[in-house]
Design a protein around this motif. Structure first.
Motif, mmCIF file in Angstrom:
data_model
loop_
_atom_site.group_PDB
_atom_site.id
_atom_site.type_symbol
_atom_site.label_atom_id
_atom_site.label_comp_id
_atom_site.label_asym_id
_atom_site.label_seq_id
_atom_site.Cartn_x
_atom_site.Cartn_y
_atom_site.Cartn_z
ATOM 1 N N HIS A 65 45.245 37.324 33.773
ATOM 2 C CA HIS A 65 44.159 37.798 34.830
ATOM 3 C C HIS A 65 43.975 39.245 34.540
ATOM 4 O O HIS A 65 44.972 39.894 34.701
ATOM 5 C CB HIS A 65 44.787 37.261 36.139
ATOM 6 N N HIS A 220 41.879 34.480 43.414
ATOM 7 C CA HIS A 220 42.717 35.307 44.217
ATOM 8 C C HIS A 220 43.059 34.341 45.437
ATOM 9 O O HIS A 220 42.225 34.047 45.994
ATOM 10 C CB HIS A 220 42.161 36.561 44.270
ATOM 11 N N ASP A 300 46.141 42.585 35.831
ATOM 12 C CA ASP A 300 45.215 42.753 36.587
ATOM 13 C C ASP A 300 44.177 43.854 36.650
ATOM 14 O O ASP A 300 43.092 43.763 36.294
ATOM 15 C CB ASP A 300 46.234 42.672 38.175
HETATM 16 ZN ZN LIG Z 1 42.753 40.562 40.492
#
Ligand SMILES: [Zn+2]
Length: 448
Positions: A65, A220, A300
């Motif tokens: 991710h 998410h 992220d």
């Molecule tokens: Zn994220």
């Protein structure tokens, strides 16, 4: 037709494949795009031989991710939390993102992928919530292809505007044009806003869209205060959860919601450094481990944290140890086992492959799998001598140890340098895009 053969000779080989085991000294034979054999003293007279005697040889790291488009915004928000008036959500997603042109997505994705490759990451899931137009999509994918990386392109509508009715058609166009085959480096994902940031009807529509296109779903959930309202449970009760979905963060989910994910066969992506520093809530590592689900890891946002998986592994294992030792010191008994270096190395490799829907292709050095392989220098001042190879990778090494990176058998980094990368040109692209987006948005770079 004879295939190109490369022999990584006499390395310390961590296969991450439990049946195959590890080797203090062995060879890895690459044939075309695949791993042909692993073991000591392989005969391969026609192969190009690479001396790996001062190397650890292991599968490439896997990031499950990353908002790659934010590559041009590196370290722009290190002191900003997730939520609030002065925050990541306020500035990155609502002030800076609306001004991205397609070429700015290209620049962010390109520098992000190259940074990841340089750090030994060979597969990445690009959580690309910047699809303001089909041209943005084309440029995001163009950069992924130019990098040579294995990537899951997860199409996401931008978060700064209401979902446009055009998105399903735009997504299907990209799916047909770029991802009609699964036998390629680029595979397809869908990155919808999810239940905490859109309606249940939107969730149903987008989940169905992904499944119609055979795309992996990545979402998410349990994100800071947004995750405290039982939205995930509603999706679970609607019967939408499945093994084709990866749940990111999950930090503020209830136990019922965590259990729903486990029961569905879904996978999990934790971004511990981000979750700890930005206020997402406590990484739920132990809550998943207690239920038998092993997480994958993700960088992220480079707005806040570095690109490498060493930081990820060390953050997660340190936190788990700290929490358990704290309980022990306060007198608690019958605590769960401490994670080991081997555990977190698996999270950063094979569990990442599983979460990205690619466990049959990558994540271990198993003959027949794709040759996504990295070599790490063991003779450098920061790490010599090696006593525990896995301990050395997890606790002692950093990106300076990454010597070579192969994706599908192709060398993208050798002798500590990325190949075929014109850093002067790319640096100019990145700075030009950063300047444009920052200036147009009126965002003030942090004072220092
Ligand atoms: Zn994220």
């Amino acid at each position: 037709m004879s295939l190109n053969r490369t022999l990584l000779q006499n390395g310390c080989v961590i296969t991450v494949d439990k049946e195959l085991g590890n080797f203090r000294r062995a060879d890895v034979l690459i044939e075309g795009t695949k791993i042909a054999a692993v073991g000591p003293d392989l005969a391969a007279s026609d192969a190009e031989v690479i001396d790996a005697s001062n190397m650890i040889v292991m599968p490439g790291f896997i990031d499950t991710h990353r908002h790659l488009w934010e590559g041009i915004l590196r370290n722009i928000g290190v002191d900003y939390p997730l939520e609030g008036d002065v925050s990541y959500l306020a500035f990155v997603l609502n002030v800076l993102a609306p001004f991205y042109r397609p070429q700015d997505v290209y620049a962010g994705n390109l520098i992000g992928t190259l940074g990841a490759l340089n750090a030994g990451i060979t597969t990445i899931l690009d959580w690309s919530h910047i699809q303001a137009s089909p041209e943005h999509t084309d440029m995001a994918i163009s950069a992924l292809k130019d990098s040579g990386m294995r990537a899951v392109f997860a199409y996401g509508p931008p978060w700064y505007e209401a979902m446009k009715p055009e998105h399903p058609a735009w997504f299907k166009r990209a799916a047909g044009q770029y991802c009609s085959s699964k036998d390629q480096l680029l595979t397809l994902g869908l990155a919808p806003l999810g239940p905490e940031f859109s309606t249940l009807d939107d969730v149903k529509t987008y989940w169905q869209l992904a499944r119609d296109c055979d795309a992996h779903i990545t979402v998410h959930v349990g994100v800071g205060s947004f995750g405290q309202h039982g939205k995930m449970a509603e999706v679970g009760r609607a019967g939408l959860l499945g093994p084709d979905t990866t749940y990111i963060h999950c930090t503020t989910l209830s136990d019922e919601e965590i259990q729903m994910i486990v029961d569905s066969g879904g996978t999990v992506s934790l971004a511990c450094p981000v979750e700890m520093m930005m206020g997402h809530g406590l990484p739920p590592t132990q809550r998943f481990l207690n239920r038998g689900l092993r997480p994958s890891l993700s960088v992220d946002v480079e707005t806040n944290v570095p690109s490498d998986m060493f930081t990820q592994m060390r953050s997660l294992i340190s936190l788990q140890h700290a929490l358990l030792f704290d309980q022990k010191l306060s007198g608690k008994e019958n605590l769960p086992p401490l994670l080991t270096a081997r555990d977190v190395l698996e999270f950063a490799t094979i569990e990442g492959a599983r979460a990205n829907g690619l466990a049959d292709k990558v994540g271990t050095l198993t003959p027949g799998k794709e040759a996504d392989i990295i070599t790490l220098r063991t003779d450098l001042v920061n790490i010599v001598p090696i006593n525990d190879p896995i301990g050395a990778v997890v606790w002692g090494m950093d990106t300076s140890n990454i010597d070579s990176v192969f994706v599908a058998g192709k060398a993208l980094k050798r002798n500590g340098r990325l190949l075929n990368v014109d850093m002067d040109r790319i640096g100019r692209l990145v700075v030009e895009s950063r300047d444009y987006v920052v200036e147009k948005s009126g965002f003030k770079l942090p004072a220092f």
